[in-house]
Design a protein around this motif. Structure first.
Motif, PDB file in Angstrom:
ATOM      1  N   MET A   1       8.873 -74.620 -78.138  1.00  0.00           N
ATOM      2  CA  MET A   1       9.249 -75.237 -79.406  1.00  0.00           C
ATOM      3  C   MET A   1       8.127 -76.129 -79.918  1.00  0.00           C
ATOM      4  SD  MET A   1      13.217 -76.360 -78.794  1.00  0.00           S
ATOM      5  CE  MET A   1      13.268 -77.348 -80.251  1.00  0.00           C
ATOM      6  N   HIS A   2       7.571 -76.920 -79.033  1.00  0.00           N
ATOM      7  CA  HIS A   2       6.601 -77.929 -79.438  1.00  0.00           C
ATOM      8  C   HIS A   2       5.369 -77.314 -80.109  1.00  0.00           C
ATOM      9  CE1 HIS A   2       4.275 -81.624 -79.235  1.00  0.00           C
ATOM     10  NE2 HIS A   2       3.300 -80.928 -78.686  1.00  0.00           N
ATOM     11  N   HIS A   3       4.936 -76.164 -79.646  1.00  0.00           N
ATOM     12  CA  HIS A   3       3.721 -75.567 -80.199  1.00  0.00           C
ATOM     13  C   HIS A   3       3.965 -74.742 -81.452  1.00  0.00           C
ATOM     14  CE1 HIS A   3       2.138 -76.794 -76.278  1.00  0.00           C
ATOM     15  NE2 HIS A   3       1.160 -77.173 -77.070  1.00  0.00           N
ATOM     16  N   ARG A   4       5.159 -74.792 -81.980  1.00  0.00           N
ATOM     17  CA  ARG A   4       5.399 -74.224 -83.311  1.00  0.00           C
ATOM     18  C   ARG A   4       4.787 -75.120 -84.381  1.00  0.00           C
ATOM     19  NH1 ARG A   4      11.756 -72.736 -82.652  1.00  0.00           N
ATOM     20  NH2 ARG A   4      11.467 -71.106 -81.106  1.00  0.00           N
ATOM     21  N   LEU A   5       4.502 -76.355 -84.016  1.00  0.00           N
ATOM     22  CA  LEU A   5       3.891 -77.309 -84.954  1.00  0.00           C
ATOM     23  C   LEU A   5       2.407 -77.037 -85.059  1.00  0.00           C
ATOM     24  CD1 LEU A   5       5.571 -80.565 -83.628  1.00  0.00           C
ATOM     25  CD2 LEU A   5       6.269 -79.199 -85.587  1.00  0.00           C
ATOM     26  N   ILE A   6       1.978 -76.534 -86.207  1.00  0.00           N
ATOM     27  CA  ILE A   6       0.557 -76.272 -86.405  1.00  0.00           C
ATOM     28  C   ILE A   6      -0.143 -77.538 -86.879  1.00  0.00           C
ATOM     29  CG2 ILE A   6      -1.107 -74.962 -87.767  1.00  0.00           C
ATOM     30  CD1 ILE A   6       0.831 -72.619 -87.578  1.00  0.00           C
ATOM     31  N   ALA A   7       0.528 -78.328 -87.672  1.00  0.00           N
ATOM     32  CA  ALA A   7      -0.011 -79.611 -88.124  1.00  0.00           C
ATOM     33  C   ALA A   7       0.785 -80.710 -87.437  1.00  0.00           C
ATOM     34  CB  ALA A   7       0.090 -79.734 -89.639  1.00  0.00           C
ATOM     35  N   PHE A  78      -8.864 -83.800 -80.512  1.00  0.00           N
ATOM     36  CA  PHE A  78      -8.712 -82.874 -79.385  1.00  0.00           C
ATOM     37  C   PHE A  78      -7.346 -82.205 -79.432  1.00  0.00           C
ATOM     38  CE2 PHE A  78      -7.188 -82.159 -75.059  1.00  0.00           C
ATOM     39  CZ  PHE A  78      -8.260 -81.585 -74.401  1.00  0.00           C
ATOM     40  N   HIS A  79      -6.319 -82.997 -79.689  1.00  0.00           N
ATOM     41  CA  HIS A  79      -4.961 -82.464 -79.672  1.00  0.00           C
ATOM     42  C   HIS A  79      -4.614 -81.703 -80.951  1.00  0.00           C
ATOM     43  CE1 HIS A  79      -1.368 -82.151 -77.311  1.00  0.00           C
ATOM     44  NE2 HIS A  79      -0.686 -82.203 -78.422  1.00  0.00           N
ATOM     45  N   ILE A  80      -5.155 -82.131 -82.084  1.00  0.00           N
ATOM     46  CA  ILE A  80      -4.945 -81.375 -83.331  1.00  0.00           C
ATOM     47  C   ILE A  80      -5.520 -79.971 -83.168  1.00  0.00           C
ATOM     48  CG2 ILE A  80      -5.679 -81.170 -85.739  1.00  0.00           C
ATOM     49  CD1 ILE A  80      -5.428 -84.216 -85.928  1.00  0.00           C
ATOM     50  N   LEU A  81      -6.704 -79.871 -82.568  1.00  0.00           N
ATOM     51  CA  LEU A  81      -7.319 -78.568 -82.341  1.00  0.00           C
ATOM     52  C   LEU A  81      -6.424 -77.706 -81.449  1.00  0.00           C
ATOM     53  CD1 LEU A  81      -9.723 -76.679 -82.669  1.00  0.00           C
ATOM     54  CD2 LEU A  81     -10.743 -77.785 -80.677  1.00  0.00           C
ATOM     55  N   HIS A  82      -5.808 -78.311 -80.450  1.00  0.00           N
ATOM     56  CA  HIS A  82      -4.907 -77.583 -79.552  1.00  0.00           C
ATOM     57  C   HIS A  82      -3.741 -76.954 -80.318  1.00  0.00           C
ATOM     58  CE1 HIS A  82      -2.340 -76.687 -76.138  1.00  0.00           C
ATOM     59  NE2 HIS A  82      -1.387 -77.442 -76.662  1.00  0.00           N
ATOM     60  N   HIS A  83      -3.270 -77.598 -81.364  1.00  0.00           N
ATOM     61  CA  HIS A  83      -2.138 -77.080 -82.136  1.00  0.00           C
ATOM     62  C   HIS A  83      -2.550 -76.057 -83.193  1.00  0.00           C
ATOM     63  CE1 HIS A  83       1.519 -79.217 -80.851  1.00  0.00           C
ATOM     64  NE2 HIS A  83       0.662 -80.128 -80.409  1.00  0.00           N
ATOM     65  N   GLN A  84      -3.834 -75.888 -83.443  1.00  0.00           N
ATOM     66  CA  GLN A  84      -4.297 -74.914 -84.427  1.00  0.00           C
ATOM     67  C   GLN A  84      -4.325 -73.518 -83.812  1.00  0.00           C
ATOM     68  OE1 GLN A  84      -4.892 -75.963 -87.675  1.00  0.00           O
ATOM     69  NE2 GLN A  84      -4.026 -77.790 -86.741  1.00  0.00           N
ATOM     70  N   ASN A  85      -4.297 -72.490 -84.654  1.00  0.00           N
ATOM     71  CA  ASN A  85      -4.320 -71.113 -84.158  1.00  0.00           C
ATOM     72  C   ASN A  85      -5.555 -70.843 -83.299  1.00  0.00           C
ATOM     73  OD1 ASN A  85      -1.886 -70.379 -85.326  1.00  0.00           O
ATOM     74  ND2 ASN A  85      -2.842 -69.767 -87.232  1.00  0.00           N
ATOM     75  N   LYS A  89      -4.907 -71.779 -77.138  1.00  0.00           N
ATOM     76  CA  LYS A  89      -5.121 -71.462 -75.721  1.00  0.00           C
ATOM     77  C   LYS A  89      -6.128 -72.407 -75.074  1.00  0.00           C
ATOM     78  CE  LYS A  89      -3.918 -66.610 -76.065  1.00  0.00           C
ATOM     79  NZ  LYS A  89      -2.593 -66.717 -75.596  1.00  0.00           N
ATOM     80  N   TYR A  90      -6.411 -73.519 -75.735  1.00  0.00           N
ATOM     81  CA  TYR A  90      -7.404 -74.470 -75.244  1.00  0.00           C
ATOM     82  C   TYR A  90      -6.865 -75.896 -75.321  1.00  0.00           C
ATOM     83  CZ  TYR A  90     -10.511 -70.523 -75.990  1.00  0.00           C
ATOM     84  OH  TYR A  90     -11.083 -69.281 -75.947  1.00  0.00           O
TER      85      TYR A  90
END
Length: 128
Positions: A1-7, A78-85, A89-90
């Motif tokens: 659920m948590h990684h459905r957040l792109i922004a 760092f974490h914003i990048l993690h949530h981007q497409n 995977k990083y």
């Protein structure tokens, strides 16, 4: 659920599945405080600091002179990048340093650059 957040945004830090919250947050925190021998007061301070860091990671705001963003590898960018497409995977590491990402090959280097019209943008090697 948590990684459905792109922004990411601060409330999104707590947007998780109840099972993930129970196992990952509650059981993990209890085990960590028990194994380390923390007093209840110290455990409360420790968990409060971790919660504040999680909110900061998910706030979606980059402050170039923020003291935590300056010296921590794992910061808001760092974490914003993690949530981007491109970064999903990083950059899994949470809380303070990206040690495990570096050791396991899941660290995606990035830079934060000012935009011409104001604000900031993330750049990775994958963007080029």
């Amino acid at each position: 659920m948590h990684h459905r957040l792109i922004a990411p945004y601060s409330y999104g830090a707590l947007y998780t599945h109840p099972v993930d919250t129970f196992v990952g947050e509650m059981v993990g925190a209890l085990m960590a405080t028990h194994v380390s021998g923390m007093s209840p007061r110290m455990a409360g301070v420790f968990i409060s600091l971790l919660s504040l860091k999680s909110l900061d990671d998910h706030c979606g705001m980059w402050f170039p002179n923020h003291p935590i963003h300056r010296w921590m590898t794992n910061n808001t960018a760092f974490h914003i990048l993690h949530h981007q497409n491109v970064g999903i995977k990083y950059n899994y590491s949470i809380f303070y340093f990206a040690t495990w990402d570096r050791l396991l090959g899941t660290y995606l280097p990035f830079s934060v650059e000012p935009r011409k019209d104001g604000g900031y943008q993330l750049r990775t090697a994958k963007d080029e």
